[in-house]
Structure formats: C-alpha cells, structure tokens
Enzyme design. Sequence first.
Site, PDB file in Angstrom:
ATOM      1  N   SER A   1      30.107  -8.239  54.231  1.00  0.00           N
ATOM      2  CA  SER A   1      30.155  -7.310  53.101  1.00  0.00           C
ATOM      3  C   SER A   1      28.969  -7.587  52.185  1.00  0.00           C
ATOM      4  O   SER A   1      28.168  -8.485  52.440  1.00  0.00           O
ATOM      5  CB  SER A   1      31.474  -7.441  52.369  1.00  0.00           C
ATOM      6  OG  SER A   1      31.586  -8.749  51.910  1.00  0.00           O
TER       7      SER A   1
ATOM      8  N   CYS B   1      56.009  23.056  16.052  1.00  0.00           N
ATOM      9  CA  CYS B   1      56.587  24.006  15.091  1.00  0.00           C
ATOM     10  C   CYS B   1      58.047  24.351  15.382  1.00  0.00           C
ATOM     11  O   CYS B   1      58.625  25.183  14.681  1.00  0.00           O
ATOM     12  CB  CYS B   1      55.744  25.275  15.044  1.00  0.00           C
ATOM     13  SG  CYS B   1      55.956  26.324  16.490  1.00  0.00           S
TER      14      CYS B   1
ATOM     15  N   CYS C   1      54.359  28.181  23.693  1.00  0.00           N
ATOM     16  CA  CYS C   1      55.084  28.162  22.432  1.00  0.00           C
ATOM     17  C   CYS C   1      55.048  29.589  21.898  1.00  0.00           C
ATOM     18  O   CYS C   1      53.997  30.236  21.905  1.00  0.00           O
ATOM     19  CB  CYS C   1      54.392  27.208  21.462  1.00  0.00           C
ATOM     20  SG  CYS C   1      54.813  27.526  19.744  1.00  0.00           S
TER      21      CYS C   1
ATOM     22  N   LYS D   1      25.290   4.160  48.400  1.00  0.00           N
ATOM     23  CA  LYS D   1      26.413   3.379  48.935  1.00  0.00           C
ATOM     24  C   LYS D   1      27.564   4.355  49.178  1.00  0.00           C
ATOM     25  O   LYS D   1      28.206   4.822  48.245  1.00  0.00           O
ATOM     26  CB  LYS D   1      26.832   2.277  47.970  1.00  0.00           C
ATOM     27  CG  LYS D   1      27.928   1.406  48.561  1.00  0.00           C
ATOM     28  CD  LYS D   1      28.211   0.200  47.718  1.00  0.00           C
ATOM     29  CE  LYS D   1      29.131  -0.772  48.441  1.00  0.00           C
ATOM     30  NZ  LYS D   1      30.429  -0.177  48.790  1.00  0.00           N
TER      31      LYS D   1
END
Length: 674
Positions: A86, A416, A431, A119
């Site tokens: 790696s 509200c 609403c 990469k």
Amino acid sequence: MPPSSAGDPASRAAFLRAEIERHNHAYYVLDAPTIPDAEYDRLFRELQEIEATHPDLRTADSPTQRIGGAPLPEFRQVRHAVPMLSLNNAFSAEETEAFDRRCREGLGKENIDYACEPKYDGLAITLRYEQGVFVQGATRGDGFTGEDVTHNLRTVRNIPLRLTGNDVPDVLEVRGEVLMLRRDFERLNEHQRERGEKEFANPRNAAAGSLRQLDPRITARRPLRFFAYGVGELSAVSPAPTFHSEMMEKLAGWGFPVAKERDGVRGLAGLLDYYERIGADRRKLPYDIDGVVYKVDRIADQEMLGFVSRAPRFAIAHKFPAEEALTTVEAIDVQVGRTGAITPVARLAPVFVGGVTVTNATLHNEDEVRRKDVRVGDTVIVRRAGDVIPEVVAVVPERRPILAAEFVMPKLCPVCDSAIEKPEDEAIARCTGGLFCPAQRKQALLHFASRRAMDIEGLGEKLVDQLIDNAIVKTPADLYKLGLLALANLERMAEKSASNLLAAIEKSRQTTLARFIFALGIRNVGEATAKDLARHFGVLDKLMVADLAALQQVPDVGPVVAASIARFFAEHHNVEVIEQLRAAGVHWPEGEPAAVATSAISGKTFVLTGTLPILTREAAKELIEKRGGKVAASVSKKTDYVVAGTEAGSKLAKAQELGVTILDESQFMELLEQ
Ligand code: IVH
C-alpha cells in the site's frame, strides 16, 4: 469476398475476435467508437454462432467470454507473485515536503522528477498475462494473498483479454484499480430503483459489490472499468523502460487504459501544483478520486529508495479532504422553507467532511427518509462534495442500535403551529401558514433580497432573524421604511454596516420587472420564468390580472405554473405588499408586451456545453433569452437543442443518447437569423 470472410471457421473466428477487441479498445479505452452498435452486435453474434457450432474454437480470450460464464461455488485464493503493497499518505503540503526531502536525501539529488497520477477511488486488482493472454486476475486481499476473480474481470470491457503490440513480454502482471464511472453509477442506481432493488451508496461500493459476485453474469451487466497504474511480476522487455512514465506508455501500447491526467513534474513545487490542478478539476473527471499519487519517475531511483515495512519510500498518496464520513444521527428535525416546504434535516454528531465540520444534513423529504430508512441513533455515511449541501448517503445497517426511532412527520409546523399538509401525489409536505409563518417570512425576505432578485447586499440570515423576531419587518415593503435608529439598536450592528445596508436598500428601489417578479417568490416561478413573464407582459398590471389561459401563452408556462401565479395574485395580502412596495418607490422600466414571438428560438429550450469558438456562454444565453428561448443546465427529453463547443462532455453524450438536435456555433448563429 475479402480475406476476412474466408470460409474457414477457425480463421473467421480469429478475425472476428481481433476485430471485436479492436472495437472494444477504441470504445472503452480510447473513448473513440469506431463502428455503430448494430454492426458491433452483428460481429459479436456471428462469433457466438461459430463458437456454438465449433466449441473447440472457443478460447479463453474470446470476447464472447465477457458476458460471463457459470457461477462459482466460492472464490479461490491466489498468492501474489509480487506482493501488492500500500501507499503511505500525505494530508498536507508539509507532509508532501517531507516526502520530497526524504527522496532527495535518499538519492543525494537536488531535484527529483516525479510521475503524478490520480488516486483512483476503486478496488486494487492485479491482472496476469502469459504469452500475451489474460490468464488470471485477483483482488489485493491482505497484500500477499487475494481472491481469484478472473471470471469477473474477463467481463470488464476495457481489460484486454489479449495484449496488443509486438514487444509483448512472456509474463506480465498489471496493477490497477477497478471502478465505476460516475455517470454509469447514476444509471445503475436508476435501474436498481426502477426494479425496486437496493441502491448503492457510491461508485466505490457499487464497484466492490459488482466485482465480488460469484455469478459472473451479474458482474457482466455492471459497467465496471479498469485503470492501470503499475506492474508486478514482469519478464524481460526490450528496450527496458528507464522511467515509470515510460512503463505507463508501454502499458497503454499493450492495450491498457491509463489516466489521461498523469503528468511529469519536477520538485516539490511541481507536486503541489499538480495537487491543486487535479483538485480543482476533480468534479470534472468521469470517476471519483480521493487524492493524487506521486512516484519518483526513474525506476533505478525507485529501487534504490526501496520499501519501508509495507509501503514504498519512492511513492506517496497526497489525499484530498474526504468527501464522505461516518457519523451518527442525533435527531431528525424539520425545517420550513420559503414556500412552506417542510424538509427533514438530520442533526449529526459533528464530523469533518469535505474540508468543513458538518452538523446538519438534508434528508430532502419524507419519502427519502423512508427509502433510505434513516432513524435517530443510526450511523450514517454523510457526503459533502464541493459546495453541495451535505446529505445523508446511506445508513450502515449493522450499526443500528436496537431502539433506533423512526422519523415521524409532525402534524404541525414547528415554527408557527399551522397544519402541515401533504397532497397525495406530491413528495413535499408544506406548512399551511403562508406568510403568517415567521419561518416562511424569513425565507421570503432572504429570497427578496438575494443577489438575483432585488440584490440587497448585507441583508443576511442573522439580520433577517432579528428583523422578523423583533417584528421590525413583517413584509418586504417594511424594508423600505427602515431607518438608522431601528437598525443601530440591533445586536452586532455597527453604524457603518447599518448605513451600508440602508444604501443597498435604497439602491434596490431601481430594478427590473423580471427581478421584481422573481423577488416576489411565487411558487414555481424561478428566474427564467420571471424573465419570460416580464418579457411577455411588459407591465406588471397585465401580469397581475392575467387569467390561466393568458398565462399559458407564455413560453414554458404550463397549467401548474399558471395556477401558482394566479393563486399568488388572488391573495389580497400579496397585492397589498406589491402596492406598498410601489408606494415606497420601488420601480422599473415598463415596456410593451412582447408580440407573440415567432422566431425559431422562441419557446425552445437550449443547453450550452463546451467552449464555443466566438461567443461566451453568457452572450449565447442572452441571445437565446432575448428571442424568447430558455437555457437549461442539463439535457433531458424536453431539451430542443444542445449547442456544443470544444471539450463538450457528458451533456453532449446525453444529447446523442436522447436524439436531441446538436448544433455547433455556426449552426446556432444560423438559427438565430431565422
Ligand atoms: S501505486 C506499492 N498508483 O491506492 C504500491 N496506487 O495504498 C503502489 N491506488 O489500494 C501503488 N490509484 O490500488 C498507485 N495511481 C495509483 C493509484 C493507487 C489508486 C490505490 C492502490 C492501493 C492504494 C495504495
């Protein structure tokens, strides 16, 4: 009869195999298709028929093998001839500098030439070729032993089954990554959705899930791609490459896809410049990347530097800030938007992602919460890419606590207390409080002041909160009554900023009809529709009294938009606010209503893509809009024309796919004249 059609089935099969692979290479590796799909299919079918009648002619490297053979009981283990190590990571310029210093000191050189590559955010694999034929492919596993996925890799269209070129080595192991292009991933998820199957969280998971299938026929249907970045075991090649970059050229010559974005640079400054360049263009790449990789280019220098534990000293991955991260959902609240739309929002344990700390992520709407099955207490993948608002990508089911609470849409507006309603056939709950609802009032005010509406600089969220919460401003018209005194009493408001704000409000009195209409915040009326309406009606009073039929005369205004507009002007308080704004001196030049346009552009939807030789995008947009046309951001079935310049990418491909008329700049100019 051409020699390729000779009667001998063996030579005909060999010819077809070479021909099909040549087209595959052109299409999948070079991105330059050579024949129409139907012709390709014909060659493919002919080869399948020959192989069916003469099974002895079927070879492992035949392109017919790409559609997948019988399922396997399990994956066999493969020991890698050369371990798959790696890379160490660098997360900053300082760490990159330290890497460059170590390389310079290790080699005793002042300056180093590096090969730079993206990469890839996929899965590492190795491909083995003997005498030029693909014989085995394996995953990385623990680096020493991986899983044999040959049967699946054979189905990946841009992996050569046989090497091309005449300097083919006896043994070659190619290292690279399997991934899924973003556009293929989107399409795959669309299919999954349509079939009611599980969607993938991101291209990487989709690629991983596709590669680890025991049934290669499933993998064959998944649009996987491969990119090569190096070699493992390699028998003698002549001439032997001196540089990694030469090796990459060789791989390309043998038929492997390699990144177009690879580049050679010198020294630390070159590395950091590459990082910036690729980072800036990251979204334009067709695949996801999570950083860039720097490699000392001279192979002898690589050997001299060698390895430390399980990573090379001669290479490093310089990572971008991650765009995805794991965190937990602490609560699911709802937010109220300008038009009353109720949006569920996940409140998250703070997490650093995409370069910022994120604490909220949108869940879009109730259906989306159900579809993703997000619950309070869940561990989720959060994504923030570029400037896009953070969103919850997926839940990690194995980390769900036993008592994770499901989301319940509240019955009342949290701001509200008005009822929340959701029409049967709509995804969005709203609403019903309208401008009675302070949340909607705040959003309406912010929208009114926004740059593309009345353009009142300095009227930001914090200020609007205070103005509404203290009832200093109730409607946009109240803005024009503000004085220095009222503003100076607000928290954190210096006199200077107060007078700047007043000047900005003053300046906004002079506007255009299109901006004013847009600023009103009529549901379903965006900037483009506001422009259409202004052009069509010329004066506001005509628009205010227009009935549904008159409104639908406007290009692109259908019954839904017309109904929204009519409903807006039927509300007494909306008309009142407009009158107050006019009385406060808000004005615009009013013109003649446009004659019902007859130009070829009128009512048509355009998409602009790529760089045009003469016109800027803005100029082309203006020319279209002046003639009553519309410019949209993405290509769909509703698009009439795509104007394509150089380097036109996915939009052009989409247009071709949908059969949308494509114009170059001169054809576009001709259309303007008509
Ligand atoms: S070179 C000796 N180049 O990153 C290791 N790796 O931690 C040589 N990766 O899973 C690796 N893009 O598959 C190299 N351009 C690139 C790469 C790349 C992605 C992956 C690799 C591995 C991880 C290394």
